[in-house]
Write a protein that holds these residues in place. Structure first.
Motif, mmCIF file in Angstrom:
data_model
loop_
_atom_site.group_PDB
_atom_site.id
_atom_site.type_symbol
_atom_site.label_atom_id
_atom_site.label_comp_id
_atom_site.label_asym_id
_atom_site.label_seq_id
_atom_site.Cartn_x
_atom_site.Cartn_y
_atom_site.Cartn_z
ATOM 1 N N LEU A 42 0.800 -1.223 0.000
ATOM 2 C CA LEU A 42 0.000 0.000 0.000
ATOM 3 C C LEU A 42 0.840 1.284 0.000
ATOM 4 O O LEU A 42 0.543 2.211 -0.764
ATOM 5 C CB LEU A 42 -0.963 -0.003 1.191
ATOM 6 C CG LEU A 42 -2.313 -0.693 0.968
ATOM 7 C CD1 LEU A 42 -3.136 -0.689 2.245
ATOM 8 C CD2 LEU A 42 -3.092 -0.020 -0.163
ATOM 9 N N PRO A 43 1.871 1.410 0.836
ATOM 10 C CA PRO A 43 2.666 2.661 0.776
ATOM 11 C C PRO A 43 3.250 2.917 -0.607
ATOM 12 O O PRO A 43 3.258 4.065 -1.076
ATOM 13 C CB PRO A 43 3.764 2.418 1.821
ATOM 14 C CG PRO A 43 3.155 1.451 2.780
ATOM 15 C CD PRO A 43 2.310 0.549 1.946
ATOM 16 N N ALA A 108 -4.741 -3.917 -7.927
ATOM 17 C CA ALA A 108 -3.383 -3.837 -8.477
ATOM 18 C C ALA A 108 -3.270 -2.781 -9.574
ATOM 19 O O ALA A 108 -2.227 -2.121 -9.703
ATOM 20 C CB ALA A 108 -2.974 -5.202 -9.019
ATOM 21 N N CYS A 109 -4.321 -2.606 -10.367
ATOM 22 C CA CYS A 109 -4.278 -1.674 -11.505
ATOM 23 C C CYS A 109 -4.861 -0.302 -11.184
ATOM 24 O O CYS A 109 -4.984 0.530 -12.102
ATOM 25 C CB CYS A 109 -5.037 -2.273 -12.696
ATOM 26 S SG CYS A 109 -4.393 -3.842 -13.288
ATOM 27 N N ALA A 110 -5.250 -0.045 -9.945
ATOM 28 C CA ALA A 110 -5.989 1.176 -9.593
ATOM 29 C C ALA A 110 -5.219 2.433 -9.989
ATOM 30 O O ALA A 110 -4.094 2.651 -9.523
ATOM 31 C CB ALA A 110 -6.275 1.199 -8.097
ATOM 32 N N ALA A 118 -12.866 0.919 -4.434
ATOM 33 C CA ALA A 118 -13.835 0.027 -5.070
ATOM 34 C C ALA A 118 -13.281 -1.390 -5.143
ATOM 35 O O ALA A 118 -14.006 -2.370 -4.907
ATOM 36 C CB ALA A 118 -14.177 0.536 -6.466
ATOM 37 N N GLY A 119 -11.998 -1.511 -5.450
ATOM 38 C CA GLY A 119 -11.380 -2.834 -5.468
ATOM 39 C C GLY A 119 -11.357 -3.472 -4.099
ATOM 40 O O GLY A 119 -11.581 -4.690 -3.964
ATOM 41 N N GLN A 120 -11.092 -2.678 -3.056
ATOM 42 C CA GLN A 120 -11.104 -3.199 -1.689
ATOM 43 C C GLN A 120 -12.496 -3.691 -1.291
ATOM 44 O O GLN A 120 -12.642 -4.721 -0.630
ATOM 45 C CB GLN A 120 -10.633 -2.120 -0.713
ATOM 46 C CG GLN A 120 -9.131 -1.922 -0.669
ATOM 47 C CD GLN A 120 -8.421 -3.035 0.071
ATOM 48 O OE1 GLN A 120 -8.046 -4.050 -0.507
ATOM 49 N NE2 GLN A 120 -8.223 -2.852 1.358
ATOM 50 N N ILE A 121 -13.528 -2.941 -1.697
ATOM 51 C CA ILE A 121 -14.901 -3.349 -1.380
ATOM 52 C C ILE A 121 -15.240 -4.674 -2.064
ATOM 53 O O ILE A 121 -15.797 -5.587 -1.445
ATOM 54 C CB ILE A 121 -15.890 -2.245 -1.801
ATOM 55 C CG1 ILE A 121 -15.713 -1.003 -0.913
ATOM 56 C CG2 ILE A 121 -17.333 -2.749 -1.718
ATOM 57 C CD1 ILE A 121 -16.528 0.187 -1.363
ATOM 58 N N TYR A 178 6.909 -4.474 -8.451
ATOM 59 C CA TYR A 178 5.472 -4.395 -8.166
ATOM 60 C C TYR A 178 4.682 -5.528 -8.799
ATOM 61 O O TYR A 178 3.966 -6.272 -8.103
ATOM 62 C CB TYR A 178 4.955 -3.039 -8.663
ATOM 63 C CG TYR A 178 3.503 -2.780 -8.372
ATOM 64 C CD1 TYR A 178 3.089 -2.404 -7.093
ATOM 65 C CD2 TYR A 178 2.537 -2.907 -9.364
ATOM 66 C CE1 TYR A 178 1.755 -2.162 -6.819
ATOM 67 C CE2 TYR A 178 1.205 -2.660 -9.113
ATOM 68 C CZ TYR A 178 0.816 -2.288 -7.830
ATOM 69 O OH TYR A 178 -0.517 -2.059 -7.573
ATOM 70 N N TRP A 179 4.768 -5.693 -10.121
ATOM 71 C CA TRP A 179 3.941 -6.693 -10.794
ATOM 72 C C TRP A 179 4.356 -8.121 -10.483
ATOM 73 O O TRP A 179 3.480 -8.992 -10.332
ATOM 74 C CB TRP A 179 3.926 -6.435 -12.300
ATOM 75 C CG TRP A 179 3.134 -5.223 -12.646
ATOM 76 C CD1 TRP A 179 3.603 -4.036 -13.135
ATOM 77 C CD2 TRP A 179 1.723 -5.052 -12.478
ATOM 78 N NE1 TRP A 179 2.578 -3.132 -13.290
ATOM 79 C CE2 TRP A 179 1.407 -3.733 -12.895
ATOM 80 C CE3 TRP A 179 0.700 -5.875 -12.021
ATOM 81 C CZ2 TRP A 179 0.117 -3.229 -12.875
ATOM 82 C CZ3 TRP A 179 -0.592 -5.374 -11.999
ATOM 83 C CH2 TRP A 179 -0.874 -4.074 -12.422
ATOM 84 N N PRO A 180 5.656 -8.443 -10.345
ATOM 85 C CA PRO A 180 5.994 -9.807 -9.879
ATOM 86 C C PRO A 180 5.406 -10.127 -8.507
ATOM 87 O O PRO A 180 5.063 -11.280 -8.238
ATOM 88 C CB PRO A 180 7.528 -9.786 -9.853
ATOM 89 C CG PRO A 180 7.906 -8.788 -10.889
ATOM 90 C CD PRO A 180 6.864 -7.713 -10.797
#
Length: 466
Positions: A42-43, A108-110, A118-121, A178-180
């Protein structure tokens, strides 16, 4: 064509109790893994990808995690209600997994904070569904003899997921990027999806028998004479069974269920309190940084992970009351001992550090004997009630609602625990914060002795022979 030829490939092992239980346990592991997976990332997401001011990171992190817990808390009873209306567990499991994968990709793509929320919800809704349906699948396929062993082993995997999620994501983010890091979460979801596709549900004992109302009606028709007789409702030897009663009304008026809920709530508050107060206290008292703190949290999980199956076997043999009561009673003075270094003249030198580490080791051992105790007792109560009246909670039982009900106090404790412990620690000091937790542990010991009366297999067998 023989019956074996008509069966799908691998029917024997795909429909076996072990494979179904392993699939459900994997789902529980993945849900806990994904919950903590996002915390170290998150950071980076907020400050680097979304280019927000670092001063907002703590506030937004707290908001996102609280939102996740709140959505899960509110949605769990509704998800459980509808899950118990469906005869199949596989379909809801696959649907929940698809929603979980969608939420993970969205997070991941936010490109903005509102998309992240919205993704968290969506992830929270999906995770609550995964937990409820997977736990109900576990309960559907566990028998009385191995109830303690299976549930304790599942709790070991839950503990592994809680610990492994943030560890794996932080490690991959730092070394590979990040993506790996996100690829590990997506790979776990893919394996979980594959296991659920392979799983073949077998009819439970409840599904193999016709509903009680239909069975009574068929028996009455077989015994009926050719010519109708005058009706005598009062003398009917096979009255129709009563309609299903409200699940939550029955549960929340049962003292054993209430004690189980209190047990789960209190212990989750203690666990969450460690997350809030321990890192700051050991930094101020002993000068320990992030590495020692990480090792402390790892050490707290080791006993639960290592002793889970053994604790389950112990519960199956001697019951729930003695292990849970003794562990909670021992935890109370250990929590008080945890607060001594730096208070009442106890130094924070090597002696104080030794006292603190010894108390933590003892608390970790006690947690291995208390974790999952409330759920175990609730399972026992529901099994007894459904054995006495199979139609009590409807034609498909109440295991999904049982899962939702058991998750409710845990989520409340994880939300309330940091608030209460942080407030006590800030206004009264770390010592009194630990004293309050010790009082809570003592109260759990008292209620466990009185109400957590689920018996072991050997006890039930002896009573059955008498």
């Amino acid at each position: 064509m023989t019956v074996d030829d008509a069966r799908p490939w691998g029917y024997t092992w795909r429909s076996s109790q072990r494979f179904i239980i392993a699939t459900a346990t994997t789902s529980l592991f993945s849900e806990c893994f994904l919950f903590g997976f996002v915390v170290p990332i998150l950071p980076y997401m907020l400050e680097t990808r979304l280019a927000l001011d670092p001063s907002q990171t703590q506030n937004l992190t707290t908001t996102l995690l609280t939102l996740y817990g709140a959505v899960s808390l509110v949605s769990a009873p509704f998800i459980a209600h509808f899950a118990d209306k469906t005869p199949s567990r596989k379909g809801p499991l696959l649907l929940a997994l698809a929603a979980c994968a969608s939420g993970t990709v969205l997070v991941a793509c936010a490109p903005a904070v509102w998309v992240l929320m919205a993704g968290q919800i969506l992830q929270s809704l999906a995770s609550a569904s995964v937990w409820i349906v997977a736990f109900a699948t576990l309960v559907d396929n566990v028998d009385e003899r191995s109830k303690g062993k299976v549930t304790a082993t599942a709790m070991s995997f839950v503990s592994m997921g809680i610990f492994a999620g943030p560890m794996v994501s932080g490690f991959l983010l730092q070394l590979l990027g990040y993506w790996p890091a996100w690829s590990a979460a997506l790979l776990l979801l893919a394996l979980d999806f594959l296991a659920r596709l392979l799983m073949i549900e077998t009819p439970s004992p409840r599904e193999r028998q016709p509903p009680a109302a239909e069975q009574a009606q068929e028996q009455a028709q077989e015994r009926a004479p050719l010519l109708p007789e005058p009706e005598h409702e009062a003398d009917d030897p096979n009255p129709a069974p009563a309609p299903p009663r409200g699940f939550y009304k029955i549960m929340l008026t049962n003292p054993q269920i209430l004690a189980s809920l209190f047990n789960t709530l209190a212990l989750s508050m203690i666990i969450a309190a460690f997350d809030t107060t321990l890192p700051l206290h050991v930094r101020d008292a002993f000068g320990w940084g992030s590495l020692p703190v990480g090792l402390i949290f790892f050490g707290l999980q080791i006993p639960t992970i290592a002793l889970g199956p053994a604790v389950g076997l112990l519960r199956d043999r001697i019951g729930l009351r003695y292990p849970t009561t003794l562990a909670c009673a021992a935890m109370a003075p250990l929590l008080w001992l945890l607060a001594l270094p730096g208070a009442h003249g106890v130094p924070t030198d090597q002696t104080g550090k030794g006292i603190y580490i010894a108390a933590l080791a003892g608390i970790g051992l006690c947690m291995a004997f208390t974790r999952g105790a409330g759920t175990f007792q609730m399972m026992a109560v529901v099994h007894v009630l459904e054995r006495e009246d199979p139609n009590l909670f409807g034609p498909y039982g109440g295991n999904s609602r049982l899962s939702g009900l058991s998750e409710l106090p845990f989520n409340i404790g994880m939300m309330v625990g940091p608030l209460l412990s942080g407030s006590f620690s800030e206004f009264l000091g770390y010592y009194w914060s630990c004293v309050v937790l010790a009082v809570v542990a003592g109260a759990v010991a008292g209620t466990s002795w009185v109400y957590l009366t689920a018996e072991g297999v050997q006890v039930r067998e002896v009573e059955g022979e008498v």
